[in-house]
Design an enzyme around this catalytic site. Structure first.
Site, PDB file in Angstrom:
ATOM      1  N   GLU A  17       0.834  -1.201   0.000  1.00  0.00           N
ATOM      2  CA  GLU A  17       0.000   0.000   0.000  1.00  0.00           C
ATOM      3  C   GLU A  17       0.871   1.254   0.000  1.00  0.00           C
ATOM      4  O   GLU A  17       1.853   1.332   0.735  1.00  0.00           O
ATOM      5  CB  GLU A  17      -0.899  -0.024   1.244  1.00  0.00           C
ATOM      6  N   TYR A  49      -6.659   6.965  -0.261  1.00  0.00           N
ATOM      7  CA  TYR A  49      -7.513   8.108  -0.613  1.00  0.00           C
ATOM      8  C   TYR A  49      -7.561   8.991   0.615  1.00  0.00           C
ATOM      9  O   TYR A  49      -7.999   8.547   1.686  1.00  0.00           O
ATOM     10  CB  TYR A  49      -8.896   7.562  -0.926  1.00  0.00           C
ATOM     11  N   HIS A  77      -8.018   3.043  -3.458  1.00  0.00           N
ATOM     12  CA  HIS A  77      -8.876   3.208  -2.277  1.00  0.00           C
ATOM     13  C   HIS A  77      -9.898   4.299  -2.589  1.00  0.00           C
ATOM     14  O   HIS A  77      -9.596   5.254  -3.305  1.00  0.00           O
ATOM     15  CB  HIS A  77      -8.065   3.650  -1.064  1.00  0.00           C
ATOM     16  N   TYR A 148     -11.424  -5.398  11.154  1.00  0.00           N
ATOM     17  CA  TYR A 148     -10.829  -4.888  12.398  1.00  0.00           C
ATOM     18  C   TYR A 148     -10.622  -5.980  13.449  1.00  0.00           C
ATOM     19  O   TYR A 148     -11.550  -6.291  14.210  1.00  0.00           O
ATOM     20  CB  TYR A 148     -11.719  -3.745  12.925  1.00  0.00           C
ATOM     21  N   GLN A 179      -7.063  -3.901   9.631  1.00  0.00           N
ATOM     22  CA  GLN A 179      -6.374  -2.786  10.263  1.00  0.00           C
ATOM     23  C   GLN A 179      -5.079  -3.357  10.833  1.00  0.00           C
ATOM     24  O   GLN A 179      -5.002  -4.563  11.121  1.00  0.00           O
ATOM     25  CB  GLN A 179      -7.267  -2.235  11.385  1.00  0.00           C
TER      26      GLN A 179
HETATM   27  P1  FAD Z   1     -17.453   0.589   7.696  1.00  0.00           P
HETATM   28  O1  FAD Z   1     -17.160  -0.847   7.828  1.00  0.00           O
HETATM   29  O2  FAD Z   1     -18.377   1.009   6.633  1.00  0.00           O
HETATM   30  O3  FAD Z   1     -18.031   1.136   9.060  1.00  0.00           O
HETATM   31  C1  FAD Z   1     -17.214   1.161  10.227  1.00  0.00           C
HETATM   32  C2  FAD Z   1     -18.048   0.808  11.436  1.00  0.00           C
HETATM   33  O4  FAD Z   1     -19.074   1.774  11.607  1.00  0.00           O
HETATM   34  C3  FAD Z   1     -18.766  -0.536  11.321  1.00  0.00           C
HETATM   35  O5  FAD Z   1     -17.953  -1.593  11.747  1.00  0.00           O
HETATM   36  C4  FAD Z   1     -19.940  -0.307  12.238  1.00  0.00           C
HETATM   37  O6  FAD Z   1     -19.561  -0.497  13.573  1.00  0.00           O
HETATM   38  C5  FAD Z   1     -20.253   1.172  12.059  1.00  0.00           C
HETATM   39  N1  FAD Z   1     -21.310   1.369  11.060  1.00  0.00           N
HETATM   40  C6  FAD Z   1     -21.170   1.769   9.769  1.00  0.00           C
HETATM   41  N2  FAD Z   1     -22.380   1.836   9.186  1.00  0.00           N
HETATM   42  C7  FAD Z   1     -23.293   1.466  10.094  1.00  0.00           C
HETATM   43  C8  FAD Z   1     -24.703   1.326  10.100  1.00  0.00           C
HETATM   44  N3  FAD Z   1     -25.452   1.594   9.015  1.00  0.00           N
HETATM   45  N4  FAD Z   1     -25.305   0.917  11.235  1.00  0.00           N
HETATM   46  C9  FAD Z   1     -24.596   0.649  12.333  1.00  0.00           C
HETATM   47  N5  FAD Z   1     -23.248   0.742  12.402  1.00  0.00           N
HETATM   48  C10 FAD Z   1     -22.612   1.166  11.308  1.00  0.00           C
HETATM   49  N6  FAD Z   1      -9.295   5.745   5.381  1.00  0.00           N
HETATM   50  C11 FAD Z   1      -9.163   6.731   4.433  1.00  0.00           C
HETATM   51  O7  FAD Z   1      -9.660   7.851   4.635  1.00  0.00           O
HETATM   52  N7  FAD Z   1      -8.494   6.487   3.257  1.00  0.00           N
HETATM   53  C12 FAD Z   1      -7.937   5.285   2.961  1.00  0.00           C
HETATM   54  O8  FAD Z   1      -7.359   5.107   1.892  1.00  0.00           O
HETATM   55  C13 FAD Z   1      -8.057   4.229   3.932  1.00  0.00           C
HETATM   56  N8  FAD Z   1      -7.548   2.984   3.692  1.00  0.00           N
HETATM   57  C14 FAD Z   1      -7.744   1.972   4.600  1.00  0.00           C
HETATM   58  C15 FAD Z   1      -7.324   0.674   4.286  1.00  0.00           C
HETATM   59  C16 FAD Z   1      -7.552  -0.389   5.177  1.00  0.00           C
HETATM   60  C17 FAD Z   1      -7.090  -1.768   4.811  1.00  0.00           C
HETATM   61  C18 FAD Z   1      -8.222  -0.134   6.418  1.00  0.00           C
HETATM   62  C19 FAD Z   1      -8.467  -1.265   7.397  1.00  0.00           C
HETATM   63  C20 FAD Z   1      -8.655   1.152   6.740  1.00  0.00           C
HETATM   64  C21 FAD Z   1      -8.431   2.218   5.840  1.00  0.00           C
HETATM   65  N9  FAD Z   1      -8.888   3.516   6.103  1.00  0.00           N
HETATM   66  C22 FAD Z   1      -8.751   4.513   5.157  1.00  0.00           C
HETATM   67  C23 FAD Z   1      -9.509   3.836   7.387  1.00  0.00           C
HETATM   68  C24 FAD Z   1     -11.058   3.659   7.370  1.00  0.00           C
HETATM   69  O9  FAD Z   1     -11.630   4.638   6.543  1.00  0.00           O
HETATM   70  C25 FAD Z   1     -11.532   3.782   8.822  1.00  0.00           C
HETATM   71  O10 FAD Z   1     -11.098   2.682   9.561  1.00  0.00           O
HETATM   72  C26 FAD Z   1     -13.027   4.017   9.004  1.00  0.00           C
HETATM   73  O11 FAD Z   1     -13.250   4.395  10.366  1.00  0.00           O
HETATM   74  C27 FAD Z   1     -13.886   2.804   8.769  1.00  0.00           C
HETATM   75  O12 FAD Z   1     -13.916   2.456   7.463  1.00  0.00           O
HETATM   76  P2  FAD Z   1     -14.687   1.086   7.012  1.00  0.00           P
HETATM   77  O13 FAD Z   1     -14.735   1.059   5.551  1.00  0.00           O
HETATM   78  O14 FAD Z   1     -14.100  -0.079   7.684  1.00  0.00           O
HETATM   79  O15 FAD Z   1     -16.115   1.429   7.615  1.00  0.00           O
END
Ligand code: FAD
Length: 297
Positions: A17, A49, A77, A148, A179
């Site tokens: 990455e 991103y 991303h 996570y 993560q």
């Molecule tokens: P999601 O899985 O969509 O949601 C996170 C949590 O929020 C869920 O587990 C749940 O507890 C809660 N939630 C969401 N929607 C609902 C709902 N409708 N109802 C109830 N609970 C809900 N961030 C960046 O800005 N840019 C990047 O390029 C980037 N790359 C990453 C790459 C990896 C491999 C990882 C692990 C993380 C990355 N991140 C990045 C960070 C990421 O954006 C954060 O961890 C963010 O807080 C959660 O993203 P997610 O897609 O896992 O969220």
């Protein structure tokens, strides 16, 4: 040069990455890293991103350049932050038109900063499951998502956390990248939970290669990753000694990856921070060989 498939005797699959560079100097450093890591035939290379879409153009430029100048498979991303569905869809279509076929779909963090409550942007995708569905509606992309091992800080409990991962898979995700974490048992316990919940997609360990321990502590605190006392103790007294910190980081990463590999993990995603050295040394210790060397042997 052509990237070929990696057989198991050539070590586990790896992906790297990068973040989009801000200056010409940073761009040169990134490309030098990409060139050094290329011979390891990564499964894919991903480009982050920035928060709030702040790197939209730079992410796009970097991904396009990977498509244009290499035969590596880029993964772009993409987040839901501060953009309407139409705006995000436009980015997705641009990627498709540029020949990109893999997106890492993420919700993103609150633009006000971590610790604040996340609120979906008006008219935007609500979370990464919604975004995954939107991506798949536009093109037959491969979609990876985040997961996570220490539970996402926004998840009320493990059931809610795993339900979210299931929702992403139902929407079309076929790989989850974790993560970062610092204890192989954290991964193994998580994998057990995930499999018990009936989730069978690959759960690829995300391995952080950050030799700046102060920075690492900040990052870990923000995303809820626990740093074991043993690791705190190893870095103690090294604040002014970057060379030793580099060696220690290489050793710790290789030690953790080796344990994960022995426990069955056969793919690794490295958070390279745009530097090749630590990723190369960790891969060498894991037995990931340059395919040119394999050919020559
Ligand atoms: P999601 O899985 O969509 O949601 C996170 C949590 O929020 C869920 O587990 C749940 O507890 C809660 N939630 C969401 N929607 C609902 C709902 N409708 N109802 C109830 N609970 C809900 N961030 C960046 O800005 N840019 C990047 O390029 C980037 N790359 C990453 C790459 C990896 C491999 C990882 C692990 C993380 C990355 N991140 C990045 C960070 C990421 O954006 C954060 O961890 C963010 O807080 C959660 O993203 P997610 O897609 O896992 O969220």
């Amino acid at each position: 040069m052509t990237v070929m498939g990696r057989s198991s005797s050539q070590g586990p699959k790896v992906s790297f990455e990068f973040f989009p560079p801000k200056s010409e100097e940073a761009e040169a450093k990134l490309w030098s890293s990409i060139e050094r890591l290329y011979p390891l035939a990564p499964d894919f290379v991903s480009v982050t991103y920035g928060a709030g879409g702040s790197t939209r153009d730079r992410t796009h430029r970097t991904v396009r350049r990977i498509v244009a100048e290499t035969d590596m498979k880029p993964a772009a991303h993409l987040t839901c932050v501060s953009a309407t569905c139409e705006e995000v869809d436009e980015v997705i279509r641009d990627y498709w038109d540029a020949g990109v076929r893999h997106i890492v779909a993420l919700r993103g963090d609150p633009p006000e900063g971590l610790g604040e409550r996340y609120q979906a942007y008006p008219g935007g995708y609500g979370n990464s499951a919604d975004l995954t569905r939107g991506i798949k509606a536009i093109g037959d992309f491969e979609v990876s998502v985040g997961c996570y091992p220490e539970k996402h800080p926004d998840s009320a409990d493990w059931d809610a956390d795993l339900d979210m991962l299931k929702a992403k898979i139902d929407a079309g995700a076929t790989r989850a990248i974790t993560q970062f974490f610092f204890d192989p048992d954290v991964y193994f316990r998580y994998l057990e939970r995930v499999r018990k919940a009936g989730i069978d997609i690959p759960i690829v360990p995300g391995v952080m290669l950050q030799p700046n321990f102060k920075g690492l502590k900040r990052m870990a605190q923000m995303c809820g990753a626990h740093i074991p006392d043993r690791i705190h103790a190893v870095y103690e007294g090294l604040d002014e000694d970057p060379d030793t910190r580099e060696l220690v980081t290489a050793h710790l990463a290789a030690e953790m990856c080796e344990t994960l590999n022995q426990g069955g993990a056969d793919a690794f995603h490295f958070y390279t921070l745009n530097r090749a050295g630590l990723a190369l040394s960790t891969c060498a210790l894991l037995g990931v060989k340059s395919l040119q060397d394999v050919k020559a042997a």
